[in-house]
Write an enzyme that holds these catalytic residues in place. Structure first.
Site, short mmCIF file in Angstrom:
data_model
loop_
_atom_site.label_atom_id
_atom_site.label_comp_id
_atom_site.label_asym_id
_atom_site.label_seq_id
_atom_site.Cartn_x
_atom_site.Cartn_y
_atom_site.Cartn_z
N TYR A 94 7.20 -11.44 -0.26
CA TYR A 94 6.08 -11.35 -1.20
C TYR A 94 5.09 -10.27 -0.79
O TYR A 94 4.99 -9.90 0.39
CB TYR A 94 5.36 -12.70 -1.34
CG TYR A 94 4.49 -13.11 -0.17
CD1 TYR A 94 3.13 -12.77 -0.12
CD2 TYR A 94 5.01 -13.87 0.88
CE1 TYR A 94 2.33 -13.17 0.95
CE2 TYR A 94 4.21 -14.27 1.94
CZ TYR A 94 2.87 -13.92 1.98
OH TYR A 94 2.08 -14.30 3.02
N CYS A 95 4.37 -9.76 -1.79
CA CYS A 95 3.25 -8.84 -1.56
C CYS A 95 2.05 -9.39 -2.33
O CYS A 95 1.95 -10.60 -2.52
CB CYS A 95 3.61 -7.41 -1.96
SG CYS A 95 4.13 -7.19 -3.68
N TRP A 96 1.15 -8.52 -2.76
CA TRP A 96 -0.08 -9.01 -3.39
C TRP A 96 0.19 -9.75 -4.69
O TRP A 96 -0.24 -10.88 -4.89
CB TRP A 96 -1.04 -7.84 -3.61
CG TRP A 96 -2.15 -8.12 -4.61
CD1 TRP A 96 -2.44 -7.44 -5.73
CD2 TRP A 96 -3.13 -9.16 -4.53
NE1 TRP A 96 -3.51 -7.98 -6.39
CE2 TRP A 96 -3.97 -9.05 -5.67
CE3 TRP A 96 -3.37 -10.20 -3.63
CZ2 TRP A 96 -5.03 -9.91 -5.93
CZ3 TRP A 96 -4.43 -11.08 -3.89
CH2 TRP A 96 -5.25 -10.92 -5.02
N SER A 110 7.04 -5.72 -2.38
CA SER A 110 8.02 -6.77 -2.11
C SER A 110 9.31 -6.54 -2.88
O SER A 110 10.40 -6.88 -2.40
CB SER A 110 7.44 -8.14 -2.47
OG SER A 110 7.00 -8.18 -3.81
N TYR A 113 1.28 -13.15 -3.52
CA TYR A 113 0.20 -13.90 -2.88
C TYR A 113 -0.86 -14.32 -3.89
O TYR A 113 -1.47 -15.39 -3.76
CB TYR A 113 -0.46 -13.06 -1.78
CG TYR A 113 -1.73 -13.70 -1.25
CD1 TYR A 113 -1.68 -14.73 -0.32
CD2 TYR A 113 -2.98 -13.29 -1.73
CE1 TYR A 113 -2.84 -15.34 0.13
CE2 TYR A 113 -4.14 -13.89 -1.28
CZ TYR A 113 -4.06 -14.91 -0.35
OH TYR A 113 -5.21 -15.53 0.08
#
Length: 351
Positions: A92-94, A100, A121
């Protein structure tokens, strides 16, 4: 890419959770248990963002893609070099975007069964806030109320040892919640991190059992409690923790031992009462500073009780604790060796 997406409720289905955001983003907060493998460092993220704003989205994407590819290659040769063929990571990323997505696609090309967290996130953060708003309403809180030094935190830990279900907010906040509540050398978590830790603990609690918790203000140091939890605490049953003045002074002397080991830090905290808060005169503060220099711990503890903690407690409004007038009184001896037995006796006496 849609077939490579996984929803938030599938977190437990994966072997490992990988946070590919920058180290600063990860430090601010992350999904519990996630490891940090940033595809852009703090500096690289700033560089790409600057190119996006000042040059063009295309130039930012081209430069960012090259950096991300190099970083993923490095992880393949180091961090993830020993992962088996059937490995199932969640990345995952933001907000479930390119950072991601790039790692997820590369992992699947290799043969790993990687998935990208749908919404990233940002979606996890939303779920955390929803939990903090919804979960406290189901709790049956029993609140320990009393002035600083009465040993509420020690009683809370003793209740846990005696088999009670507890919620230690000060432990989660890395702060004692009082004037000298900051812990030397230990930074408090960010608000987001505190929220994550609190939500995780709330999910663990059994709503069919009482939850013992220490009374707190809206903020513990620099972090704020969610309104729904404060409301649950304010409506809960109360236990008034009563200790003698001498027991309280001795307890504070023990509890603040680490502060006396760092006298300059302790004096700086005391001086805040003059410079920042303006609560006491310069003469009073100077007298306390002299006690620190002379190692007069018990005298300082008594002074703080008489001239700061008790007046502050008297000024504070406890009207929001609706069941305080019917509180169970507990005469607590916080310095004795039998604190767990005292906690067991309290539990046995409660309805």
């Amino acid at each position: 890419m849609k077939h490579l997406l996984a929803s938030l409720d599938k977190l437990d289905d994966f072997d490992e959770i990988i946070d590919v955001r920058s180290p600063l983003e990860y430090a601010d907060d992350h999904i519990p248990g996630a490891i940090n493998a940033p595809v852009l460092s703090n500096e690289e993220r700033v560089l790409v963002g600057t190119l996006y704003r000042q040059v063009s989205p295309f130039e930012a994407s081209r430069t960012g893609a090259a950096i991300v590819a190099r970083n993923i290659a490095r992880y393949l040769e180091t961090t993830f070099a020993d992962r088996p063929q059937g490995w199932r990571p969640l990345v995952y990323c933001w907000r479930g975007g390119k950072r991601s997505g790039s790692m997820t696609v590369m992992f699947n090309m290799i043969g790993w069964r990687a998935r990208q967290l749908d919404g990233g996130y940002k979606r996890y953060r939303g779920a955390t806030l929803e939990a903090l708003d919804a979960l406290p309403a189901a709790l049956r809180c029993v609140v320990l109320v009393g002035p600083t030094g009465s040993g509420k935190t020690r009683l809370l830990k003793a209740l846990e040892q005696a088999g009670a279900q507890t919620l230690d907010l000060e432990q989660l906040a890395s702060h004692r919640g009082s004037l000298l509540g900051a812990l030397p050398g230990i930074a408090q978590p960010s608000q987001k991190r505190f929220d994550t830790l609190l939500a995780m603990r709330l999910r663990e609690l059994d709503a069919s059992r009482p939850v013992y918790v220490e009374s707190e203000s809206r903020k513990i140091g620099s972090v704020a409690l969610p309104p729904a939890l404060l409301q649950a605490m304010h409506q809960g049953a109360c236990i008034e923790v009563v200790s003698t003045r001498e027991d309280r002074a001795a307890f504070l002397q023990q509890d603040y031992a680490e502060l006396f080991a760092n006298p300059e830090w302790l004096k700086a905290q005391l001086q805040r009462l003059l410079g920042l808060l303006g609560l006491h005169s310069r003469d009073v503060i100077n007298g306390w500073l002299q006690m620190v220099d002379e190692g007069r711990r018990i005298d300082l503890a008594r002074e703080l009780i008489d001239r700061h903690y008790d007046p502050a407690y008297a000024r504070s409004s406890h009207a929001h604790y609706t069941q305080l007038p019917q509180a169970t009184r507990m005469d607590f001896r916080p310095n004795d060796a039998d604190v767990v037995d005292q906690a067991r006796a309290l539990l046995a006496a409660l309805p």
